[in-house]
Structure formats: structure tokens, C-alpha cells
Design a protein around this motif. Structure first.
Motif, mmCIF file in Angstrom:
data_model
loop_
_atom_site.group_PDB
_atom_site.id
_atom_site.type_symbol
_atom_site.label_atom_id
_atom_site.label_comp_id
_atom_site.label_asym_id
_atom_site.label_seq_id
_atom_site.Cartn_x
_atom_site.Cartn_y
_atom_site.Cartn_z
ATOM 1 N N LYS A 13 -5.677 1.892 -1.970
ATOM 2 C CA LYS A 13 -6.518 2.710 -2.951
ATOM 3 C C LYS A 13 -5.901 4.348 -2.830
ATOM 4 C CE LYS A 13 -10.364 1.029 -1.813
ATOM 5 N NZ LYS A 13 -12.013 0.469 -1.939
ATOM 6 N N ARG B 119 -11.712 9.778 -5.965
ATOM 7 C CA ARG B 119 -11.231 9.919 -4.561
ATOM 8 C C ARG B 119 -10.553 11.714 -4.573
ATOM 9 N NH1 ARG B 119 -7.592 10.154 -0.695
ATOM 10 N NH2 ARG B 119 -8.279 9.285 1.311
ATOM 11 N N TYR B 120 -9.881 12.049 -5.623
ATOM 12 C CA TYR B 120 -9.433 13.412 -5.833
ATOM 13 C C TYR B 120 -10.461 14.451 -5.817
ATOM 14 C CZ TYR B 120 -6.055 16.913 -7.427
ATOM 15 O OH TYR B 120 -5.392 18.254 -7.546
ATOM 16 N N MET C 178 -2.027 15.552 -6.253
ATOM 17 C CA MET C 178 -2.516 13.906 -6.149
ATOM 18 C C MET C 178 -1.703 13.367 -4.912
ATOM 19 S SD MET C 178 -3.609 12.602 -9.637
ATOM 20 C CE MET C 178 -4.235 11.200 -8.950
ATOM 21 N N TYR D 21 -10.830 5.336 -9.663
ATOM 22 C CA TYR D 21 -10.828 5.363 -8.083
ATOM 23 C C TYR D 21 -10.064 6.547 -7.828
ATOM 24 C CZ TYR D 21 -11.107 4.562 -3.484
ATOM 25 O OH TYR D 21 -11.299 4.938 -1.902
ATOM 26 N N SER D 22 -8.711 6.740 -8.188
ATOM 27 C CA SER D 22 -8.092 7.808 -7.759
ATOM 28 C C SER D 22 -8.609 9.193 -8.171
ATOM 29 C CB SER D 22 -6.732 7.575 -8.553
ATOM 30 O OG SER D 22 -6.046 6.444 -8.098
ATOM 31 N N MET E 43 -2.474 4.440 -4.537
ATOM 32 C CA MET E 43 -2.888 4.474 -5.919
ATOM 33 C C MET E 43 -2.735 6.033 -6.625
ATOM 34 S SD MET E 43 -5.366 1.103 -6.391
ATOM 35 C CE MET E 43 -6.590 2.075 -7.186
ATOM 36 N N GLY E 44 -3.446 6.561 -5.864
ATOM 37 C CA GLY E 44 -3.642 8.214 -6.345
ATOM 38 C C GLY E 44 -2.300 8.832 -6.186
ATOM 39 N N CYS E 45 -1.607 8.483 -5.088
ATOM 40 C CA CYS E 45 -0.109 8.946 -4.944
ATOM 41 C C CYS E 45 0.533 8.473 -5.920
ATOM 42 C CB CYS E 45 0.101 8.590 -3.434
ATOM 43 S SG CYS E 45 -0.804 9.316 -2.048
ATOM 44 N N GLY F 153 -7.844 1.593 -11.217
ATOM 45 C CA GLY F 153 -6.969 2.461 -10.315
ATOM 46 C C GLY F 153 -6.937 3.810 -10.631
ATOM 47 N N THR F 154 -7.101 4.297 -12.098
ATOM 48 C CA THR F 154 -7.264 5.709 -12.481
ATOM 49 C C THR F 154 -8.635 6.181 -12.230
ATOM 50 O OG1 THR F 154 -5.655 5.155 -14.339
ATOM 51 C CG2 THR F 154 -7.224 7.026 -14.387
#
Length: 595
Positions: free
Chosen positions: A182, A346-347, A438, A342-343, A185-187, A339-340
Motif C-alpha cells: 500500500k 495516506r498522503y 508522493m 488509499y494513496s 502504491m503511493g510511490c 489504490g488511488t
């Protein structure tokens, strides 16, 4: 000036409006620290300008399907490119889709902002619209599924998503993905954003197509490009590319000096300088397409009917190709959006230790509604835009940011000629900068254990190289299951005699499985059936507090004090703390104590 702004922020924070959106000093039990009304407005404007390109790009892609226009193919013209009446109809579809895209994005951003209180912009998704047009419907309707049937499939997809969310399936998926994946995913989305920002279609044009190596150094003028988009000469001589690089430098310097609205200032500055026609950096060159864009730009205010796109449904689901399209929409969109969202959460700091994010159920329900809304206006699936990270970088933390994005799209309904004329080299630098921000969370991936590191790296790498968030998530999950599944089977078959060093393995499942996977409303019904009291706040999210020392920092200090040689992965979240005692051993010891 600042005192007036402070008074405005204070008044809004102490109002019902401020309390609903959890602004700081609003008195909400979960108010979000550092949030201010004016900051949210600035963040929303930034997101809008970063994703305003979707107005024209989505219209161009969807109109390539032909919409409801009827093409009569001939041997010499199978796609009716030379049919004057048909192409006039397609142009009408494009103009209507410009307005429809603005309406869809406005409604969707309001829904996500009010329902979930997240700073996200929602609009028809890139990639999904290309799949809708060129694979499902086909260029000018040359595919096996009609435009009306494809739109109906998107409508059904939204309903299925809504049902899956009500029963907690999408939330369960968001939680059960391993934490390192997860984070990756952001990276990966950051790298994906950077890749988009470096291309010419939605960026500065620094990279271009190469038939041998797929991508290479670009930056050549538009007339130096072949039909495929390959640079034939003049690399690094494009004036617009240097304008994009200038925008990147301006934004970077403003960020270094902590100037508010740095990204927004850079976008507007480069865009305005690109509007005059008698300039080598103009967005409206003296070509047929440039003349058409400039004529549309001069209208300033423009409103069209939606007769070709509104409510164009045909629920003929007898074709297997329709079902294939529906299933593909489902799995790609569910992983892409999960994915988008959650990322971005989280960001923005909205994720908790159980691997979920705040108001996830509301967010997924809102997303399902947005998909259905988009289909009603003749477009492909809507999704959360990764460009939302630009607004989060500006300080956006609440749904007010999303509502501001919606207001921008509301204005663009009437001023679409202006907002459809922001050149890609003005918004591309913003995508590159947000990508770098990110990707900074890559330090939180557990690189010390290959079973966590390799799937995470695959997740990050596959996203930009396949131009798909969903494929990156799929690749990372499958790699994690295969690698760690094999290790687990060998460990069990050898009765623990053959196993790697688990001391550095990430223990993500303890927090994930500490909370029930049943939706809150089902748990409420179960509690009522058993005659028990029910706590509606049992799933309140325990976010990391910057004011309190994290447990990982405490563990690190303790190790220093006692001189412990026990390897511990120290990152920002306590989920990543993995002392040498494995989770399996802890569970077995707990079971022994109970016995």
C-alpha cells in the motif's frame, strides 16, 4: 490582509459548516489539525487547474468513439473519416462532451466532498476512457459493442460497486493488501504522475516515443514528430518544453521559500504566457487544429445541448463482448480507485493502523454513485484523480477542497473555452512535483526483508511502465502471494526447520485482523438481535499524532539505551515495527497461555 483572512477562517471554523468538515478549532471530536478554510479553497483551485485538462482530453477521446452518430462504412472509408456529415456529428459530440465532462466532474466532486470529507477531485478516468473508446466501442464505432451498450455497462458497473461497498467488500480489499504494497502504491502513483508530466500529451514533452526503446529523450517541435509521435529531428529544441521546465523551476523555488499557492502560481503563469498567437510558445499555432482551438477559445462563454450524450443507454447484454467489457471495467476500476484513494488518503494523513482510511465506506459509496452519474452523461467510469495530490501538497485536508474543485468545474460549464485551453506544459510541472512528493514515502517500505521489498518494488515499477495503477497493484499482490506463500509452505512442510530470518519481516496482519471485517450496519443488526449495546464509534480511526512520540521512535531509543542488537524496522507507522520475535511465535505463545 492576514488579519482579515484569520477572522474569516475563525468564523468559518466555529460555524456548523466548519464543524461538519472537521476544521481545526471547530469543536469536532475528530477535527483535523492545521486545516483552514482559505487553505482548503487554495488547494481546491490547485487541484482544479491540475486536472482541468480532462475537460478537453476526455471529450476528444470519447468523441473518437463516434457517440450515437451513425457511420455507414465503405471499402475506401471504413471509419467514415471522409464523411462530412458524420464528422460534423462527431464534432457536435465532442463539444457536448466538453460540457458533459464538466458537469460530471462537478457533481462527482461535490458527492465525494460532502459524503466522505476527503480532498479529492473526481472525473472520468484517463486510461478507462481510452479502453472504453478504442477497445470496447472502437474508433468511430468500429468495435463489437455499440456506444449506447458500453455506456449501459458502465451504469451497471456503478450499481455493482455500490452493492459491493454496502457489504464491505471494497473496504475489505483496501485493508487486506499488505502495508508495504500500500505504501508502494503511493510511490508508484508518484512515478506514474511524473511519467505523465514528462510526456507531451499531458506534460512538458521531455520524453517521447522510440520504436526501439519505447521511450527516449524528446523535446522536439511538433512539426518534427512522425505520425507515430517519434522525434525525427530537433531533440531538446521545443520552446514549449523549455516553458514547462521554467514552470517546474518557478514552482520549485516558490516551494523552497514556502510561498502559498506555489503550484497554482506556476500553472497560471505558464498558461497565460502561452495564449498569445504570435509567439513560438503559443498553444494556438496557425494550423487547422490551432485555428479551431483558438476560435473556441475566443467564445469565452459557450453552452451546448446534450442530445448526443445524455441518457444514451441500451441495456442489450446478450453479447459476450459486453460482459467482457463489464468485467474488465469492474476489476480495473476497483483496483485503480482503491489504490488511488488509499494513496491520497495516506498522503493526506487519513490512514489508520488497521490499513483503512477515514470514511472509506462513504468514499467508496460516493465513487460508485459517481460512476453511475458519469454514465448518465455518456462518459466512461469516473475515478479519483491522482492530481488530487497537488491540492493535498497545498494543504487540502477536507471535503471543502473537493467542493472547491466542483465549483471550478461549475464555472467551466460556461467558460469551458478558457479552462479547456490550459496547455499541458503548464500543468505537467505540477504533476512532476507532486510525483516527487508522493515518492518520498518510499522510505517507509520495509526494504530489509525481500518478501516485502520485492513485491513493493514490482508495484512501483509496473505502474508507470504499463501506464496503469491497477496492473501495478495486481503485479505486487501476486508477487507477494507467490513469494511469501512458497516460504510459508516450505516452513510448514519442514515443521519450522527451513525458514528465512523472520526478524525483519513486516507484521501488517496483526493490526488488520484486530478489527472486524463486517460493515458497521451488519454489526449493529447482530448486536440488536443479541440484545447488546452498540458503539457506533468503535471503528473510529487512530491516526498518528505528530505531537506524541511514535512507538517506533520509542523502540529505537530503547534499543540504543540497552544496546540491543535486535533488528527492528523503524518507520513512521508502528505497523512496520517487527522485532526478532515473529508474529507466528507470538500468536502461538498467546494460544499456549490461554490453554
Amino acid at each position: 490582509m492576514s488579519s482579515w483572512i484569520d477572522k474569516l477562517n475563525d468564523r468559518v471554523a466555529h460555524s456548523y459548516f466548519g464543524k461538519y468538515f472537521q476544521l481545526e478549532h471547530s469543536g469536532h471530536r475528530k477535527e483535523r489539525k492545521g486545516t483552514k478554510f482559505t487553505t482548503e479553497l487554495r488547494a481546491g483551485i490547485t487541484i482544479f487547474f491540475a486536472m482541468a485538462y480532462i475537460i478537453s482530453v476526455n471529450a476528444s477521446i470519447i468523441s473518437d468513439s463516434g457517440g450515437d452518430c451513425v457511420c455507414t462504412p465503405t471499402a475506401n472509408d471504413p471509419t467514415c473519416d471522409n464523411d462530412t456529415d458524420y464528422m460534423a456529428c462527431v464534432y457536435e459530440v465532442k463539444l457536448e462532451m466538453i460540457m458533459a465532462t464538466s458537469i460530471i466532474s462537478m457533481i462527482s466532486s461535490i458527492i465525494i466532498g460532502v459524503a466522505s470529507n476527503l480532498p479529492l477531485g473526481i472525473a472520468p478516468g484517463m486510461g478507462l476512457n481510452a479502453y472504453f473508446t478504442y477497445t470496447i466501442v472502437g474508433y468511430h464505432g468500429s468495435g463489437k459493442v455499440s456506444y449506447q451498450t458500453a455506456v449501459a455497462a458502465v451504469f451497471i458497473e456503478g450499481i455493482i460497486f455500490f452493492i459491493l461497498t454496502v457489504f464491505g467488500v471494497r473496504q475489505w480489499l483496501a485493508r487486506v493488501i499488505p502495508m508495504s504494497i500500500k505504501v508502494a502504491m503511493g510511490c508508484g502513483i508518484g512515478l506514474y504522475l511524473c511519467f505523465i508530466g514528462l510526456q507531451s500529451s499531458a506534460g512538458i514533452g521531455l520524453v517521447s516515443l522510440d520504436t526501439s526503446t519505447l521511450v527516449t529523450l524528446g523535446g522536439c517541435p511538433s512539426d518534427a514528430l512522425s505520425e507515430l509521435g517519434v522525434c525525427q529531428w530537433g531533440r531538446m529544441t521545443s520552446p514549449t518544453m523549455y516553458m514547462g521546465l521554467l514552470g517546474l523551476i518557478i514552482m520549485s523555488l516558490l516551494l523552497i521559500y514556502r510561498v502559498r499557492g506555489a503550484i497554482l502560481i506556476g500553472i497560471i503563469t505558464i498558461a497565460i504566457t502561452s495564449w498569445p498567437r504570435n509567439s513560438p510558445i503559443t498553444y494556438f499555432p496557425h494550423t487547422v487544429s490551432g485555428d479551431n482551438m483558438f476560435d473556441y477559445f475566443k467564445h469565452v462563454v459557450s453552452v451546448h445541448s446534450l442530445k448526443h450524450v445524455l441518457g444514451q443507454f441500451n441495456f442489450d447484454l446478450n453479447s459476450k463482448d459486453t460482459w467482457i467489457a463489464l468485467i474488465t471495467f469492474l476489476y480495473v476500476d476497483i483496483l485503480d480507485t482503491t489504490g488511488t484513494m488509499y494513496s491520497m488518503a495516506r498522503y493526506g494523513g487519513f490512514t489508520d493502523k488497521a490499513g483503512d482510511f477515514e470514511h472509506s465506506t462513504r468514499a467508496f459509496l460516493a465513487d460508485a454513485c459517481c460512476i453511475t452519474v458519469g454514465s448518465c452523461f455518456g462518459s466512461s467510469s469516473c475515478t479519483a484523480f491522482v492530481e488530487s495530490g497537488a491540492g493535498i501538497a497545498e494543504g487540502g485536508r477536507t471535503g471543502i477542497t473537493a467542493i472547491t474543485v466542483a465549483f471550478g468545474f461549475f464555472i467551466s460549464i460556461f467558460f469551458s473555452p478558457i479552462f479547456a485551453s490550459f496547455p499541458p506544459w503548464s500543468t505537467g510541472p505540477a504533476l512532476i512535483l507532486v510525483g516527487s512528493m508522493m515518492t518520498s514515502s518510499v522510505r517507509n517500505i520495509n526494504w530489509d526483508y525481500p518478501g516485502d521489498a520485492i513485491p513493493s518494488f514490482i508495484t512501483m515499477a509496473v505502474m508507470p511502465f504499463t501506464y496503469s495503477i491497477a496492473y501495478g497493484v495486481i503485479g505486487g499482490i501476486f508477487a507477494y502471494i507467490i513469494i511469501n506463500g512458497f516460504v510459508y509452505i516450505v516452513d510448514k512442510l519442514s515443521r519450522g526447520r527451513i525458514h528465512p530470518d523472520y526478524s525483519q519481516r513486516e507484521d501488517w496482519w496483526t493490526a488488520v485482523f484486530s478489527r472486524s471485517f463486517l460493515p458497521l450496519w451488519i454489526r449493529f443488526l447482530i448486536a440488536k438481535a443479541r440484545g447488546r449495546e452498540f458503539d457506533w464509534h468503535q471503528d473510529d480511526y487512530d491516526f498518528d499524532d505528530d505531537d506524541e512520540p511514535s512507538s517506533s521512535s520509542g523502540q529505537e531509543q530503547q534499543n540504543k539505551e540497552i544496546g540491543s542488537e535486535t533488528p527492528t524496522v523503524v518507520v513512521n507507522s508502528s505497523i512496520h515495527e517487527t522485532p526478532s520475535t515473529t508474529a507466528l511465535e507470538r500468536v502461538e505463545s498467546m494460544s499456549y497461555e490461554k490453554r
